[in-house]
Motif scaffolding. Sequence first.
Motif, PDB file in Angstrom:
ATOM      1  N   CYS A   1      12.767 -17.554  12.920  1.00 36.62           N
ATOM      2  CA  CYS A   1      11.843 -18.276  12.041  1.00 36.62           C
ATOM      3  C   CYS A   1      12.407 -18.327  10.624  1.00 36.62           C
ATOM      4  N   GLN A   2      12.104 -19.420   9.929  1.00 39.91           N
ATOM      5  CA  GLN A   2      12.437 -19.472   8.511  1.00 39.91           C
ATOM      6  C   GLN A   2      11.588 -18.454   7.768  1.00 39.91           C
ATOM      7  N   LYS A   3      12.044 -18.068   6.607  1.00 41.93           N
ATOM      8  CA  LYS A   3      11.218 -17.195   5.759  1.00 41.93           C
ATOM      9  C   LYS A   3      10.189 -18.076   5.047  1.00 41.93           C
ATOM     10  N   PRO A   4       9.014 -17.553   4.696  1.00 39.59           N
ATOM     11  CA  PRO A   4       8.479 -16.247   5.034  1.00 39.59           C
ATOM     12  C   PRO A   4       7.930 -16.256   6.456  1.00 39.59           C
ATOM     13  N   LEU A   5       7.998 -15.073   7.104  1.00 39.01           N
ATOM     14  CA  LEU A   5       7.476 -15.008   8.470  1.00 39.01           C
ATOM     15  C   LEU A   5       5.967 -15.233   8.466  1.00 39.01           C
ATOM     16  N   GLY A   6       5.298 -14.785   7.397  1.00 38.98           N
ATOM     17  CA  GLY A   6       3.858 -15.018   7.271  1.00 38.98           C
ATOM     18  C   GLY A   6       3.500 -15.184   5.820  1.00 38.98           C
ATOM     19  N   ARG A   7       2.281 -15.689   5.561  1.00 43.93           N
ATOM     20  CA  ARG A   7       1.822 -15.824   4.175  1.00 43.93           C
ATOM     21  C   ARG A   7       1.274 -14.503   3.654  1.00 43.93           C
ATOM     22  N   SER A   8       1.065 -13.549   4.564  1.00 42.90           N
ATOM     23  CA  SER A   8       0.506 -12.247   4.175  1.00 42.90           C
ATOM     24  C   SER A   8       1.155 -11.178   5.055  1.00 42.90           C
ATOM     25  N   ALA A   9       0.951  -9.915   4.670  1.00 42.28           N
ATOM     26  CA  ALA A   9       1.490  -8.824   5.491  1.00 42.28           C
ATOM     27  C   ALA A   9       0.810  -8.813   6.859  1.00 42.28           C
ATOM     28  N   ALA A  10      -0.471  -9.164   6.891  1.00 43.35           N
ATOM     29  CA  ALA A  10      -1.189  -9.172   8.182  1.00 43.35           C
ATOM     30  C   ALA A  10      -0.573 -10.211   9.121  1.00 43.35           C
ATOM     31  N   GLU A  11      -0.234 -11.383   8.595  1.00 44.81           N
ATOM     32  CA  GLU A  11       0.398 -12.405   9.445  1.00 44.81           C
ATOM     33  C   GLU A  11       1.754 -11.918   9.947  1.00 44.81           C
ATOM     34  N   ALA A  12       2.557 -11.345   9.050  1.00 42.86           N
ATOM     35  CA  ALA A  12       3.885 -10.854   9.465  1.00 42.86           C
ATOM     36  C   ALA A  12       3.739  -9.765  10.520  1.00 42.86           C
ATOM     37  N   ALA A  13       2.771  -8.867  10.318  1.00 43.77           N
ATOM     38  CA  ALA A  13       2.569  -7.762  11.272  1.00 43.77           C
ATOM     39  C   ALA A  13       2.134  -8.304  12.636  1.00 43.77           C
TER      40      ALA A  13
ATOM     41  N   ASP B   1      10.634 -29.882  -3.761  1.00 45.19           N
ATOM     42  CA  ASP B   1      10.229 -31.283  -3.950  1.00 45.19           C
ATOM     43  C   ASP B   1       9.166 -31.711  -2.929  1.00 45.19           C
ATOM     44  N   LYS B   2       8.663 -30.763  -2.112  1.00 44.52           N
ATOM     45  CA  LYS B   2       7.632 -31.139  -1.125  1.00 44.52           C
ATOM     46  C   LYS B   2       6.294 -30.592  -1.582  1.00 44.52           C
ATOM     47  N   SER B   3       5.240 -31.405  -1.432  1.00 42.19           N
ATOM     48  CA  SER B   3       3.953 -31.061  -2.027  1.00 42.19           C
ATOM     49  C   SER B   3       3.353 -29.783  -1.440  1.00 42.19           C
ATOM     50  N   TRP B   4       3.648 -29.466  -0.155  1.00 40.18           N
ATOM     51  CA  TRP B   4       2.988 -28.312   0.456  1.00 40.18           C
ATOM     52  C   TRP B   4       3.365 -26.997  -0.227  1.00 40.18           C
ATOM     53  N   PHE B   5       4.528 -26.961  -0.883  1.00 33.26           N
ATOM     54  CA  PHE B   5       4.942 -25.729  -1.567  1.00 33.26           C
ATOM     55  C   PHE B   5       3.965 -25.366  -2.697  1.00 33.26           C
ATOM     56  N   TYR B   6       3.234 -26.370  -3.229  1.00 31.36           N
ATOM     57  CA  TYR B   6       2.373 -26.132  -4.392  1.00 31.36           C
ATOM     58  C   TYR B   6       0.910 -25.885  -3.995  1.00 31.36           C
ATOM     59  N   ASP B   7       0.658 -25.802  -2.686  1.00 37.49           N
ATOM     60  CA  ASP B   7      -0.687 -25.498  -2.188  1.00 37.49           C
ATOM     61  C   ASP B   7      -0.610 -24.098  -1.562  1.00 37.49           C
ATOM     62  N   LYS B   8      -1.257 -23.134  -2.214  1.00 36.52           N
ATOM     63  CA  LYS B   8      -1.097 -21.730  -1.799  1.00 36.52           C
ATOM     64  C   LYS B   8      -1.508 -21.504  -0.344  1.00 36.52           C
ATOM     65  N   SER B   9      -2.483 -22.270   0.142  1.00 34.50           N
ATOM     66  CA  SER B   9      -2.915 -22.068   1.531  1.00 34.50           C
ATOM     67  C   SER B   9      -1.813 -22.496   2.504  1.00 34.50           C
ATOM     68  N   LEU B  10      -0.908 -23.342   2.062  1.00 35.20           N
ATOM     69  CA  LEU B  10       0.183 -23.796   2.935  1.00 35.20           C
ATOM     70  C   LEU B  10       1.486 -23.020   2.712  1.00 35.20           C
ATOM     71  N   SER B  11       1.656 -22.507   1.491  1.00 35.61           N
ATOM     72  CA  SER B  11       2.936 -21.857   1.154  1.00 35.61           C
ATOM     73  C   SER B  11       2.818 -20.337   1.090  1.00 35.61           C
ATOM     74  N   GLY B  12       1.609 -19.833   0.828  1.00 33.18           N
ATOM     75  CA  GLY B  12       1.423 -18.387   0.656  1.00 33.18           C
ATOM     76  C   GLY B  12       1.647 -17.950  -0.782  1.00 33.18           C
ATOM     77  N   GLY B  13       2.177 -18.847  -1.627  1.00 38.11           N
ATOM     78  CA  GLY B  13       2.429 -18.492  -3.024  1.00 38.11           C
ATOM     79  C   GLY B  13       3.543 -19.368  -3.578  1.00 38.11           C
ATOM     80  N   GLY B  14       4.017 -19.019  -4.784  1.00 38.60           N
ATOM     81  CA  GLY B  14       5.022 -19.843  -5.447  1.00 38.60           C
ATOM     82  C   GLY B  14       6.411 -19.240  -5.362  1.00 38.60           C
TER      83      GLY B  14
END
Length: 345
Positions: free
Chosen positions: A106-118, A172-185
């Motif tokens: 998988c590309q990084k990040p594996l999850g948006r949170s530690a719970a998702e990664a776990a 340059d993709k809009s989803w990176f700027y939506d925290k629910s889609l990217s997990g952060g900046g």
Amino acid sequence: MNTMMEKRSIQTNVKPARLGFLGVGWIGRNRMAAILRSNSAVAVAIADPSEERAHEALSLAPDAKIVADLDALLAHDLDGVVIATPSALHAEQSIRALQSSVAVFCQKPLGRSAAEAAAVVAAARSAGRLLGVDLSYRYTEGMQCIRNLIKHGELGKVFAADLVFHNAYGPDKSWFYDKSLSGGGCVIDLGIHLIDMALWCLDFPQVAETTSTLMKAGELIDKLEDVEDFAVATLTLANGAVIRLTCSWRLHAGSDAVISADFFGTAGGASFKNVNGSFYDFAAQRLRGTASESLVQPPDDWGGRAAVDWAARLAGGQTYDPACERLVDLAEVIEGIYGSVKFSP
Ligand SMILES: NC(=O)c1ccc[n+]([C@@H]2O[C@H](COP(=O)([O-])OP(=O)(O)OC[C@H]3O[C@@H](n4cnc5c(N)ncnc54)[C@H](O)[C@@H]3O)[C@@H](O)[C@H]2O)c1
């Protein structure tokens, strides 16, 4: 390290792994090309909602099939799936693949949170399947050299590390700027590599304390949903050592990128730095007092190595590797950086 990788990929009695490719944007196609060049895998099927991207990927593997989605990929008797979709999808898609007994890169990040990664790591463990994440900077010759120096005690006790990643452009993709889609900046996008380089070199020490400052457009972020474009964080380790991280998007950096990882020990230092503002060229040096000695100079074609290594291990029959459990530690440190920000009431 090149030689090691080449040896792995030309163990020709090993049958190539049968792979599906999910998400073939720029990084997905780049890693797909690297894996196919290594001959450790064949592309069986490709899925991406963008017809144009799926066809561009097909030009790398004309015998593969374009299919609609992950379910259709998983219907193809695969050994593994390579996931390079927007970050919000990583955990759920990885878990679905693993629950179908298919290995995952998988590309990084594996999850948006530690719970998702776990949850992904738990799925890999219970499926007994190989899980890899594209923490690609580990595979640069420079970082391999520095980790070896540290591992063999050549720097003495490493008591400080300074790591920097400024990307003068930003995504340059809009989803990176939506925290629910990217997990952060920039922390979860770029800082993740810095944190991983530091923890991996120091053998995943315990982090005792985290402080951070996150900014957006030059102001402290003041809302939970804000996506930071500049971050400074300090991790104090249980043994008292201190790791300082700085990362950003769209900084007036004076070049395309400023990327570095410097380690300081009681018996010497080591430095990994990009050359001439490049995203791809790195040099590494060993430091002793006022003197420095070159360890590595560009060129070094490192970008696809994590993917190739995973594919070669999969083809060689590797199943669950507990080393993936460190991915949860990485996600917890990122969560600690976000969690240490105080919002005004
Ligand atoms: N390892 C690294 O150094 C590195 C470098 C760049 C990007 N990345 C990561 O790679 C991921 C993708 O980044 P990118 O820049 O290639 O983004 P991108 O937007 O160019 O690519 C994502 C692709 O996924 C496709 N997609 C969207 N939803 C899908 C779905 N449900 N199923 C299948 N495909 C779907 C999109 O159509 C697109 O082609 C991000 O998570 C990013 O953090 C990692």
